[in-house]
Design a protein around this motif. Structure first.
Motif, PDB file in Angstrom:
ATOM      1  N   LEU A   1       0.814  -1.221   0.000  1.00  0.00           N
ATOM      2  CA  LEU A   1       0.000   0.000   0.000  1.00  0.00           C
ATOM      3  C   LEU A   1       0.846   1.269   0.000  1.00  0.00           C
ATOM      4  O   LEU A   1       0.303   2.380  -0.038  1.00  0.00           O
ATOM      5  CB  LEU A   1      -0.910   0.020   1.240  1.00  0.00           C
ATOM      6  N   GLN A   2       2.152   1.140   0.019  1.00  0.00           N
ATOM      7  CA  GLN A   2       3.015   2.306   0.159  1.00  0.00           C
ATOM      8  C   GLN A   2       3.153   3.091  -1.143  1.00  0.00           C
ATOM      9  O   GLN A   2       3.014   2.551  -2.236  1.00  0.00           O
ATOM     10  CB  GLN A   2       4.403   1.875   0.630  1.00  0.00           C
ATOM     11  N   THR A   3       3.440   4.376  -1.011  1.00  0.00           N
ATOM     12  CA  THR A   3       3.838   5.206  -2.146  1.00  0.00           C
ATOM     13  C   THR A   3       5.362   5.222  -2.206  1.00  0.00           C
ATOM     14  O   THR A   3       6.040   4.848  -1.242  1.00  0.00           O
ATOM     15  CB  THR A   3       3.337   6.647  -1.990  1.00  0.00           C
ATOM     16  N   GLU A   4       5.907   5.679  -3.326  1.00  0.00           N
ATOM     17  CA  GLU A   4       7.365   5.765  -3.441  1.00  0.00           C
ATOM     18  C   GLU A   4       7.941   6.661  -2.349  1.00  0.00           C
ATOM     19  O   GLU A   4       8.973   6.344  -1.742  1.00  0.00           O
ATOM     20  CB  GLU A   4       7.757   6.322  -4.814  1.00  0.00           C
TER      21      GLU A   4
ATOM     22  N   GLN B   1      16.937   1.188  -5.187  1.00  0.00           N
ATOM     23  CA  GLN B   1      16.637  -0.144  -5.711  1.00  0.00           C
ATOM     24  C   GLN B   1      15.472  -0.761  -4.962  1.00  0.00           C
ATOM     25  O   GLN B   1      14.573  -1.375  -5.550  1.00  0.00           O
ATOM     26  CB  GLN B   1      17.871  -1.038  -5.583  1.00  0.00           C
ATOM     27  N   ARG B   2      15.455  -0.571  -3.647  1.00  0.00           N
ATOM     28  CA  ARG B   2      14.381  -1.166  -2.839  1.00  0.00           C
ATOM     29  C   ARG B   2      13.062  -0.427  -3.006  1.00  0.00           C
ATOM     30  O   ARG B   2      11.995  -1.020  -2.895  1.00  0.00           O
ATOM     31  CB  ARG B   2      14.810  -1.228  -1.378  1.00  0.00           C
ATOM     32  N   VAL B   3      13.140   0.863  -3.272  1.00  0.00           N
ATOM     33  CA  VAL B   3      11.911   1.599  -3.597  1.00  0.00           C
ATOM     34  C   VAL B   3      11.276   1.007  -4.850  1.00  0.00           C
ATOM     35  O   VAL B   3      10.078   0.709  -4.891  1.00  0.00           O
ATOM     36  CB  VAL B   3      12.192   3.106  -3.799  1.00  0.00           C
ATOM     37  N   LEU B   4      12.092   0.811  -5.885  1.00  0.00           N
ATOM     38  CA  LEU B   4      11.586   0.252  -7.144  1.00  0.00           C
ATOM     39  C   LEU B   4      11.022  -1.146  -6.943  1.00  0.00           C
ATOM     40  O   LEU B   4       9.952  -1.487  -7.477  1.00  0.00           O
ATOM     41  CB  LEU B   4      12.713   0.216  -8.186  1.00  0.00           C
ATOM     42  N   SER B   5      11.722  -1.967  -6.171  1.00  0.00           N
ATOM     43  CA  SER B   5      11.268  -3.345  -5.984  1.00  0.00           C
ATOM     44  C   SER B   5       9.985  -3.399  -5.168  1.00  0.00           C
ATOM     45  O   SER B   5       9.097  -4.215  -5.439  1.00  0.00           O
ATOM     46  CB  SER B   5      12.358  -4.183  -5.303  1.00  0.00           C
ATOM     47  N   ARG B   6       9.856  -2.511  -4.185  1.00  0.00           N
ATOM     48  CA  ARG B   6       8.644  -2.523  -3.367  1.00  0.00           C
ATOM     49  C   ARG B   6       7.433  -2.065  -4.169  1.00  0.00           C
ATOM     50  O   ARG B   6       6.348  -2.639  -4.060  1.00  0.00           O
ATOM     51  CB  ARG B   6       8.833  -1.645  -2.123  1.00  0.00           C
ATOM     52  N   ILE B   7       7.618  -1.054  -5.001  1.00  0.00           N
ATOM     53  CA  ILE B   7       6.514  -0.589  -5.841  1.00  0.00           C
ATOM     54  C   ILE B   7       6.155  -1.654  -6.876  1.00  0.00           C
ATOM     55  O   ILE B   7       4.981  -1.868  -7.191  1.00  0.00           O
ATOM     56  CB  ILE B   7       6.880   0.746  -6.524  1.00  0.00           C
ATOM     57  N   ALA B   8       7.172  -2.351  -7.393  1.00  0.00           N
ATOM     58  CA  ALA B   8       6.913  -3.410  -8.373  1.00  0.00           C
ATOM     59  C   ALA B   8       6.078  -4.528  -7.767  1.00  0.00           C
ATOM     60  O   ALA B   8       5.262  -5.157  -8.456  1.00  0.00           O
ATOM     61  CB  ALA B   8       8.234  -3.963  -8.899  1.00  0.00           C
ATOM     62  N   ARG B   9       6.252  -4.790  -6.459  1.00  0.00           N
ATOM     63  CA  ARG B   9       5.462  -5.830  -5.793  1.00  0.00           C
ATOM     64  C   ARG B   9       3.968  -5.550  -5.876  1.00  0.00           C
ATOM     65  O   ARG B   9       3.153  -6.478  -5.875  1.00  0.00           O
ATOM     66  CB  ARG B   9       5.851  -5.916  -4.319  1.00  0.00           C
TER      67      ARG B   9
ATOM     68  N   PHE C   1       5.669   9.698   8.957  1.00  0.00           N
ATOM     69  CA  PHE C   1       6.985   9.354   8.405  1.00  0.00           C
ATOM     70  C   PHE C   1       7.201  10.125   7.108  1.00  0.00           C
ATOM     71  O   PHE C   1       6.401  10.045   6.184  1.00  0.00           O
ATOM     72  CB  PHE C   1       7.079   7.854   8.115  1.00  0.00           C
ATOM     73  N   GLY C   2       8.295  10.878   7.065  1.00  0.00           N
ATOM     74  CA  GLY C   2       8.589  11.661   5.874  1.00  0.00           C
ATOM     75  C   GLY C   2       7.878  13.004   5.836  1.00  0.00           C
ATOM     76  O   GLY C   2       8.077  13.788   4.905  1.00  0.00           O
TER      77      GLY C   2
ATOM     78  N   VAL D   1       3.895  13.456   2.785  1.00  0.00           N
ATOM     79  CA  VAL D   1       4.088  12.037   2.502  1.00  0.00           C
ATOM     80  C   VAL D   1       2.961  11.218   3.128  1.00  0.00           C
ATOM     81  O   VAL D   1       2.422  10.289   2.508  1.00  0.00           O
ATOM     82  CB  VAL D   1       5.460  11.559   3.026  1.00  0.00           C
ATOM     83  N   LEU D   2       2.581  11.564   4.352  1.00  0.00           N
ATOM     84  CA  LEU D   2       1.489  10.860   5.021  1.00  0.00           C
ATOM     85  C   LEU D   2       0.185  11.025   4.253  1.00  0.00           C
ATOM     86  O   LEU D   2      -0.555  10.062   4.054  1.00  0.00           O
ATOM     87  CB  LEU D   2       1.330  11.377   6.455  1.00  0.00           C
ATOM     88  N   ARG D   3      -0.073  12.240   3.795  1.00  0.00           N
ATOM     89  CA  ARG D   3      -1.286  12.473   3.009  1.00  0.00           C
ATOM     90  C   ARG D   3      -1.285  11.586   1.756  1.00  0.00           C
ATOM     91  O   ARG D   3      -2.298  10.977   1.410  1.00  0.00           O
ATOM     92  CB  ARG D   3      -1.384  13.947   2.614  1.00  0.00           C
ATOM     93  N   GLY D   4      -0.153  11.516   1.093  1.00  0.00           N
ATOM     94  CA  GLY D   4      -0.057  10.712  -0.126  1.00  0.00           C
ATOM     95  C   GLY D   4      -0.339   9.250   0.113  1.00  0.00           C
ATOM     96  O   GLY D   4      -1.044   8.606  -0.667  1.00  0.00           O
TER      97      GLY D   4
END
Length: 288
Positions: free
Chosen positions: A130-133, A154-162, A187-188, A192-195
Motif C-alpha cells: 500500500l506504500q507510495t514511493e 533499488q528497494r523503492v523500485l522493488s517494493r513498488i513493483a510488488r 513518516f517523511g 508524505v502521510l497524506r499521499g
C-alpha cells in the motif's frame, strides 16, 4: 510481520537468506554481469557503443556488469536481443527480479506474487503493498545502520513493483488490518502521510481488497503478538510469514498456521468494518 532463527520450531522454514540486512554481494547480479560482459565483448562493442544501442549510459552498463546494480527487465530484454544472446540473459530475468529484495524477504516475495489470498496485519508501518514511493523512501532513509542511496532507490523500485500483484487477473483476495497509530505516524512529513493515506483509499476501493483499521481505543486486541502475513497458495496450502529486525520465518506447520489464521479472524472482528475504515481514513486526511 520474528523470532530469532534459533527459536524456530517444527514447521518453521527459514528463508535461505535469513540474516540482518546489509549489503552482501548479490550472486545473481554478479553472474548476470559476467555473462553480459562476455557477450558484449564477444559482439565487439565498447560499453559506450552498447549503451547507445540499449538506451543506457556507459556508467550504468558498467554497474550492471560489475553486479553493483540490478537491471530492469526492459534492459535485460534489449540486451539479449542486441547481443544475440539467444535467451541466455532473459533466462536470468526472474531470478534477477527476486534478488532485488532483501535476502530475508525473497522466499516470501515469491509466495506473495503467486498467492490466491493475502491477509496482512500491520502494527508499525503501512504495508509495502500500500506504500507510495515517497513513503517507502522515507522509511528506508530512517533505517539504522544507514542504507546507501543506491540500495534505497533499488528497494523503492522493488517494493513498488510488488504492488502489481494487486492489479493482475485474477487478483488475490487481499485483506489488510492496520493499527490506527500506523495511519497517524507522519513518516517523511505530512505531505508524505497524506499521499499514502490517499493511496490506501484508492486501493481500498478495489473489489478484491478490504482494508480495516484497528482503533487505538479498543480495550481488546488479539494482535499483541505482533504483525504477520497469511499467504494462501493456489494449492490451498496456507503459510504464515513473520518478520522483525531483519529476520524472518515462514510457518508451514498446519497447527501453527491455523492458530495464526484464527488470530487474524479475531483481529478482523475487533477492527472497524471496511466501510467504516475508509470513512475513518478520509477523516484522518481531513485533519492534515
Amino acid at each position: 510481520m520474528t523470532q530469532d532463527e534459533a527459536a524456530m520450531g517444527a514447521g518453521a522454514v527459514a528463508p535461505s537468506g535469513a540474516q540482518p540486512e546489509g549489503k552482501p554481494e548479490n550472486g545473481v547480479a554478479v553472474a548476470f554481469g559476467r555473462q553480459l560482459k562476455l557477450l558484449r565483448v564477444r559482439a565487439g562493442f565498447t560499453r559506450e557503443e552498447f549503451g547507445k544501442l540499449v538506451g543506457y549510459a556507459a556508467q550504468s552498463v558498467a554497474s550492471f556488469e560489475q553486479g553493483r546494480r540490478i537491471p530492469q527487465p526492459e534492459f535485460v530484454d534489449k540486451a539479449d536481443r542486441v547481443l544475440d544472446a539467444g535467451g541466455l540473459l532473459v533466462a536470468l530475468k526472474e531470478e534477477l527480479a527476486r534478488s532485488q529484495y532483501p535476502a530475508f524477504f525473497r522466499d516470501a516475495a515469491r509466495l506473495e506474487a503467486e498467492a490466491l489470498e493475502l491477509f496482512l496485519y500491520a502494527v508499525s508501518a503501512v504495508p509495502g503493498l500500500l506504500q507510495t514511493e515517497e513513503y517507502t523512501r522515507a522509511l528506508l532513509a530512517m533505517r539504522r545502520p544507514l542504507l546507501d542511496q543506491d540500495t534505497i532507490e533499488q528497494r523503492v523500485l522493488s517494493r513498488i513493483a510488488r504492488q502489481e500483484v494487486l492489479n493482475r487477473w485474477p487478483a488475490p483476495l487481499t485483506s489488510f488490518v492496520i493499527e490506527e497509530a500506523v495511519l497517524r505516524r507522519p513518516f517523511g512529513g505530512k505531505v508524505v502521510l497524506r499521499g499514502v493515506l490517499e493511496q490506501i483509499l484508492l486501493v481500498g476501493r478495489q473489489r478484491s481488497v478490504e482494508i480495516q483499521v484497528m482503533p487505538t481505543v479498543r480495550d481488546d486486541n488479539a494482535g499483541l503478538d505482533g504483525p504477520f502475513t497469511l499467504i494462501t497458495r493456489r494449492s490451498g496450502e496456507q503459510i504464515a510469514y513473520l518478520e522483525v529486525q531483519g529476520r524472518s520465518i515462514l510457518l508451514t506447520d498446519r497447527d501453527e498456521v491455523r492458530s495464526v489464521a484464527a488470530r487474524y479472524g479475531i483481529i478482523r472482528s475487533q477492527a472497524l468494518t471496511p466501510q467504516e475504515s475508509l470513512v475513518f481514513i478520509e477523516k484522518l486526511l481531513g485533519e492534515l
